[in-house]
Design a protein around this motif. Structure first.
Motif, PDB file in Angstrom:
ATOM      1  N   CYS A   1       1.126  -1.203  -0.166  1.00  0.00           N
ATOM      2  CA  CYS A   1       0.089   0.089   0.316  1.00  0.00           C
ATOM      3  C   CYS A   1       0.744   1.450  -0.239  1.00  0.00           C
ATOM      4  O   CYS A   1       0.217   2.482   0.454  1.00  0.00           O
ATOM      5  CB  CYS A   1      -1.042  -0.288   1.316  1.00  0.00           C
ATOM      6  SG  CYS A   1      -2.248  -1.387   0.944  1.00  0.00           S
ATOM      7  N   ASP A   2       2.330   0.896  -0.053  1.00  0.00           N
ATOM      8  CA  ASP A   2       3.351   2.473   0.316  1.00  0.00           C
ATOM      9  C   ASP A   2       3.505   2.818  -0.721  1.00  0.00           C
ATOM     10  O   ASP A   2       4.150   2.091  -2.327  1.00  0.00           O
ATOM     11  CB  ASP A   2       4.263   1.866   0.678  1.00  0.00           C
ATOM     12  CG  ASP A   2       5.495   2.948   0.780  1.00  0.00           C
ATOM     13  OD1 ASP A   2       4.853   4.214   0.311  1.00  0.00           O
ATOM     14  OD2 ASP A   2       5.933   3.185   1.355  1.00  0.00           O
ATOM     15  N   ILE A   3       2.923   3.447  -2.134  1.00  0.00           N
ATOM     16  CA  ILE A   3       3.100   4.503  -3.215  1.00  0.00           C
ATOM     17  C   ILE A   3       4.365   4.345  -3.798  1.00  0.00           C
ATOM     18  O   ILE A   3       4.985   3.482  -5.093  1.00  0.00           O
ATOM     19  CB  ILE A   3       2.227   5.240  -3.595  1.00  0.00           C
ATOM     20  CG1 ILE A   3       0.746   5.416  -2.894  1.00  0.00           C
ATOM     21  CG2 ILE A   3       2.328   5.809  -4.696  1.00  0.00           C
ATOM     22  CD1 ILE A   3       0.124   3.853  -3.564  1.00  0.00           C
ATOM     23  N   GLU A   4       5.524   4.850  -2.850  1.00  0.00           N
ATOM     24  CA  GLU A   4       7.223   4.842  -3.635  1.00  0.00           C
ATOM     25  C   GLU A   4       7.843   3.595  -3.376  1.00  0.00           C
ATOM     26  O   GLU A   4       8.084   3.597  -3.779  1.00  0.00           O
ATOM     27  CB  GLU A   4       7.261   6.110  -2.438  1.00  0.00           C
ATOM     28  CG  GLU A   4       6.604   7.305  -1.865  1.00  0.00           C
ATOM     29  CD  GLU A   4       7.524   8.398  -1.513  1.00  0.00           C
ATOM     30  OE1 GLU A   4       8.180   7.765  -0.957  1.00  0.00           O
ATOM     31  OE2 GLU A   4       6.951   9.596  -0.537  1.00  0.00           O
TER      32      GLU A   4
ATOM     33  N   GLU B   1       6.082   1.565  -6.601  1.00  0.00           N
ATOM     34  CA  GLU B   1       6.389   2.750  -7.546  1.00  0.00           C
ATOM     35  C   GLU B   1       8.032   2.083  -8.363  1.00  0.00           C
ATOM     36  O   GLU B   1       8.339   1.657  -9.494  1.00  0.00           O
ATOM     37  CB  GLU B   1       5.878   4.186  -8.052  1.00  0.00           C
ATOM     38  CG  GLU B   1       4.300   5.292  -8.280  1.00  0.00           C
ATOM     39  CD  GLU B   1       4.173   4.085  -9.144  1.00  0.00           C
ATOM     40  OE1 GLU B   1       5.060   3.738 -10.536  1.00  0.00           O
ATOM     41  OE2 GLU B   1       2.974   3.804  -9.502  1.00  0.00           O
TER      42      GLU B   1
ATOM     43  N   THR C   1       0.146   8.460 -10.894  1.00  0.00           N
ATOM     44  CA  THR C   1      -0.173   7.246 -10.338  1.00  0.00           C
ATOM     45  C   THR C   1      -1.155   6.871 -10.236  1.00  0.00           C
ATOM     46  O   THR C   1      -1.397   5.973 -10.883  1.00  0.00           O
ATOM     47  CB  THR C   1      -0.011   7.071  -8.649  1.00  0.00           C
ATOM     48  OG1 THR C   1       1.395   7.780  -8.731  1.00  0.00           O
ATOM     49  CG2 THR C   1       0.436   5.399  -8.899  1.00  0.00           C
TER      50      THR C   1
ATOM     51  N   THR D   1      -2.439  -1.466  -7.113  1.00  0.00           N
ATOM     52  CA  THR D   1      -3.220  -0.836  -5.139  1.00  0.00           C
ATOM     53  C   THR D   1      -4.321  -1.787  -5.136  1.00  0.00           C
ATOM     54  O   THR D   1      -3.911  -1.074  -3.401  1.00  0.00           O
ATOM     55  CB  THR D   1      -3.073   0.511  -5.280  1.00  0.00           C
ATOM     56  OG1 THR D   1      -4.449   1.059  -6.022  1.00  0.00           O
ATOM     57  CG2 THR D   1      -2.300   1.183  -5.395  1.00  0.00           C
TER      58      THR D   1
END
Length: 823
Positions: free
Chosen positions: A656-659, A662, A718, A820
């Motif tokens: 769930c960590d977007i960074e 990616e 994103t 996600t």
């Protein structure tokens, strides 16, 4: 003698002077009373002159006692002038309208009541060992909470009084206005006791008059002490009670004094101030009562006794009230100027003068008045006789009128009885004959029926026969009661209603069937037309929405193309700058290396001649550009170079960590690029069909162009979902027909979820569709980012999401879930 302090000596001096003044005043009053020649008398005139209502900037105990006295006198004024007067009007039955006035009994109770009164609380405080005026003020407020007449000093209208603390004073709302009292000296001024040493000092005085004053005043000398002393307030209250009792036992007249102006100057009349004084003193209520009341009055017996000696024997027997009534009628007085009560006659204001003139008349005039009274009595008796004769005549005429009216009554009664007997039969015949019209209506309605017409006509004939039969029975039998007539009529009405309802039902069913058929056809036509219009409108909205979205995509493509052009221009300038810096750095390094080499050769020669050692040549340091690139690589947030493929894929599907997500996707696609580049270099040279083609050639060519020199990559957000479609030509894999068959032209679809591809689809004629999903078929999918493919710069390449989903679903593609949201 007892030694005293300075303030105690001052207080003792003031107490002695006050006691001396009080006893001297009492002595003077006593001597004046003794000089009067009689002790008791029932006939005397007393004048009571008191100070008016006092209200200053600083109000102390003296103002409190004076205003208390004014409250008592104002209550006596209201009782004597307003309350007693209105009770007399009510007792005599005059019917005078009640006049309301302000009753100040609650204010008097606040001051003089035994339990919570201010005088009682002050006496209790004076009896304490250490009395305090602040404690006394607090007790006044605590024992009279929520009392309307009592309030805090700071709620006064004057600004000076608002600065007084709650324990230093209180505010009382008197009948004339609110007064703020400061209690600082209440206890001292209320104490009338004299110290024993001062009394002994006075007794030793050589002046016999002073000794006599204090000796006559010590009648209660044995009751010494604080608990037995009589306060100034107690004396004042008892003396005022005696005065009020004496006033109530005498006849009283009032003189109200009004201050014409505040400045105390002559010739100045302030109307507002005077009106306020009159209102506070209750004079407005008195004037209102006088205006609608009867201030002057006299007993009937007094008037009668005054004229009794002049009355003849026939008039002497008259009742005093009747005589007075005859006297006023004889004089011709207006009825509005006087009114007779039960025992008195009352006069309007100013009309008592006429009555007083009559009482002072001479005997001759009185005889004339007696003759007028006698004349009025005769006239009154004659009018009564006339009224009796007229009443007898009216009675005779009434008897004659009633005799004639009896005949009319008999005629009307006979007519009513005949009407009552025959009216129900006649009314029933009229109603039953009117039913024939309804039967004819049923017959006319039956003519429009397509079925059951004959049965309805037979029923109509039967109804006609029943109506005729009932009419014959009513005519033959005059003794039918109304109940029987109503029963016959209601039976016919019920039969007709039932038949009429049946005919109407049949007609309605026939019409409903016809109308239903018409409505069904019309409704079907309307539904078809409605669906056609809705389809046209939906198609028009869809086309408009597609045109709008395509226009937005074209505008976005142009914007991205312009941004790409500016980025390339900036990168080109930056590359030229870096190249020039690199050339300069290489030249400096070459010069340094040449200089080092020369120095090393020289050192070798010198070492050979001298037999010494030579230090080895040191390698040159790397350039600043190389160091900056290494430092940039070391400053990355996540080091994913040692992660396994399975770890990267699990993180992409669950994180769930977007960074981090990616970074993993970028690392995963970087490894895919390396893998596909290695596979392309090691493929078989004689292979006729390239199975590793994962994207059209135009995309691969775009990706093989020189990378951006600045190291920056244009990324989309994103959550951006973009869809593309371009032509895709793949060679046939059949070796036998490859040379003769033309290339198969198909379409290549791509769905980019952010910067990386999420779904990929290939459609070729005559071949099965190729459907690929990220996370499952990554090895067969395009590994390039959206910017590297150059699709955003191809005109007409981007399509709508609905178009992609339609082709995807038509070819059996599974539902797509974003990385996600995967679990």
């Amino acid at each position: 003698m007892v030694p005293l302090k300075v303030h105690e000596a001052n207080s003792a001096r003031d107490a002695l002077a006050k006691s001396l003044y009080s006893r001297l005043f009492d002595y003077i009053v006593m001597r004046i009373n003794h000089s009067i020649p009689f002790q008791t008398s029932n006939y005397y005139i007393g004048v009571l002159d008191i100070a008016g209502f006092e209200y200053f900037a600083v109000n102390s105990y003296e103002q409190f006692c004076i205003n208390y006295c004014n409250e008592k006198l104002q209550q006596f004024f209201n009782q004597r002038i307003l309350k007693d007067e209105q009770e007399l009007y009510k007792k005599e039955g005059l019917g005078v309208k009640n006049v309301k006035f302000v009753d100040n009994q609650d204010c008097i109770d606040l001051i003089e009541s035994k339990s919570n009164g201010i005088f009682s609380l002050l006496d209790e405080e004076s009896k304490l060992p250490k009395p305090s005026y602040q404690h006394f003020t607090s007790e006044v407020h605590n024992n009279n909470k929520n009392h309307f007449r009592l309030d805090l000093a700071r709620k006064s209208k004057l600004k000076e009084h608002r600065e007084i603390r709650d324990e230093d004073g209180f505010l009382i709302r008197h009948f004339a206005g609110a007064v703020c009292y400061q209690t600082h000296q209440f206890i001292e001024k209320n104490n009338d006791a004299l110290h024993a040493s001062l009394e002994a000092l006075v007794q030793e005085c050589k002046n016999r008059f002073i000794q006599q004053l204090f000796k006559s005043g010590n009648t209660n000398g044995n009751n010494k002490g604080k608990l037995n002393f009589i306060s100034v307030g107690g004396k004042f209250k008892s003396q005022l009670a005696e005065l009020m009792e004496k006033l109530r036992s005498t006849g009283t007249n009032f003189i109200r004094c009004i201050k014409p102006n505040v400045s105390m100057v002559s010739g100045l009349f302030e109307g507002g101030s005077i009106l306020s004084q009159l209102q506070c003193a209750g004079m407005t209520s008195v004037l209102e009562l006088m205006q609608q009341g009867f201030p002057s009055r006299a007993q009937f017996s007094e008037l009668y006794n005054m004229y009794k000696q002049y009355l003849p024997p026939d008039l002497a027997r008259l009742d005093p009230r009747l005589f007075c009534k005859a006297l006023f009628k004889a004089l011709g007085l207006d009825d509005n100027d006087f009114k007779f009560g039960m025992t008195k006659v009352f006069f309007r204001p100013g009309k008592f003068a006429e009555f007083d003139q009559l009482m002072k008349a001479d005997p001759e005039n009185l005889k004339v008045l007696i003759s007028k009274v006698k004349k009025w009595l005769v006239c009154s008796q004659w009018r009564k006789a006339q009224w009796c004769a007229l009443s007898v005549i009216k009675l005779a005429n009434k008897i004659k009128y009633r005799k004639e009216a009896l005949i009319v009554i008999q005629k009307t009664v006979r007519m009513h009885l005949a009407k009552k007997k025959h009216r129900p039969r006649i009314k029933a015949l009229v109603n039953i004959k009117s039913l024939s019209g309804q039967v004819q209506q049923i017959a006319s309605m039956a003519g429009g029926l397509k079925s059951d017409r004959d049965s309805v006509m037979r029923t109509v004939q039967k109804l006609d026969a029943n109506i005729n039969k009932v009419i014959r029975d009513i005519k033959r039998n005059p003794n039918l009661r109304k109940r029987d007539l109503d029963r016959l009529y209601e039976g016919l009405v019920a039969e007709i209603k039932n038949e009429l309802a049946g005919v109407k039902s049949k007609i309605e069913k026939q019409k409903a069937a016809e109308e239903q058929l018409k409505l069904r056809k019309l409704q079907e036509e309307m539904e078809r037309e409605k669906r056609r219009k809705e389809a046209e409108e939906a198609e028009q909205r869809r086309l408009e929405e597609e045109r709008r979205q395509k226009a937005e995509m074209e505008a976005r493509r142009k914007e991205e193309e312009e941004r790409r052009r500016r980025q390339e221009e900036n990168d080109r300038k930056h590359a030229e700058k870096l190249q020039s810096e690199l050339d300069n750095a290489n030249n400096r390094i070459a010069q340094q290396m040449e200089q080092e080499r020369r120095d090393h050769e020289l050192a070798l020669r010198l070492a050979a001649e001298t037999g010494g050692g030579v230090e080895e040549m040191q390698t040159l340091k790397r350039s600043s550009l190389v160091n900056a690139q290494r430092e940039a690589a070391a400053n990355k947030k996540y080091d994913l170079s040692k992660w396994k493929y399975a770890e990267l894929r699990d993180t992409i599907n669950t994180s769930c960590d977007i960074e981090l997500l990616e970074a993993c996707r970028e690392e995963f696609h970087r490894r895919l690029k390396v893998y596909h580049a290695w596979k392309a270099r090691n493929k078989k040279k004689d292979s006729p069909f390239d199975e590793n083609i994962r994207a059209p050639t135009s995309i691969l060519k775009e990706a093989n162009k020189a990378p951006l020199m600045s190291g920056k990559r244009m990324t989309s957000s994103t959550g951006t979902q973009r869809y593309f479609r371009i032509p895709f030509v793949r060679q046939d894999s059949n070796n036998n027909t490859m040379a003769s068959q033309p290339n198969f032209k198909g379409w290549w679809y791509a769905h980019f979820d952010g910067d990386w591809i999420g779904r990929q689809m290939e459609l070729h004629p005559g071949r099965e569709p190729v459907l690929l999903v990220a996370g499952k078929d990554d090895m067969q999918m395009c590994e390039l980012s959206l910017e590297e493919t150059g699709l955003t710069r191809k005109r007409g390449a981007e399509i709508l999401g609905a178009e992609f989903e339609k082709e995807w679903n038509n070819n059996g593609g599974p539902p797509y879930s974003r990385p996600t949201t995967r679990k």
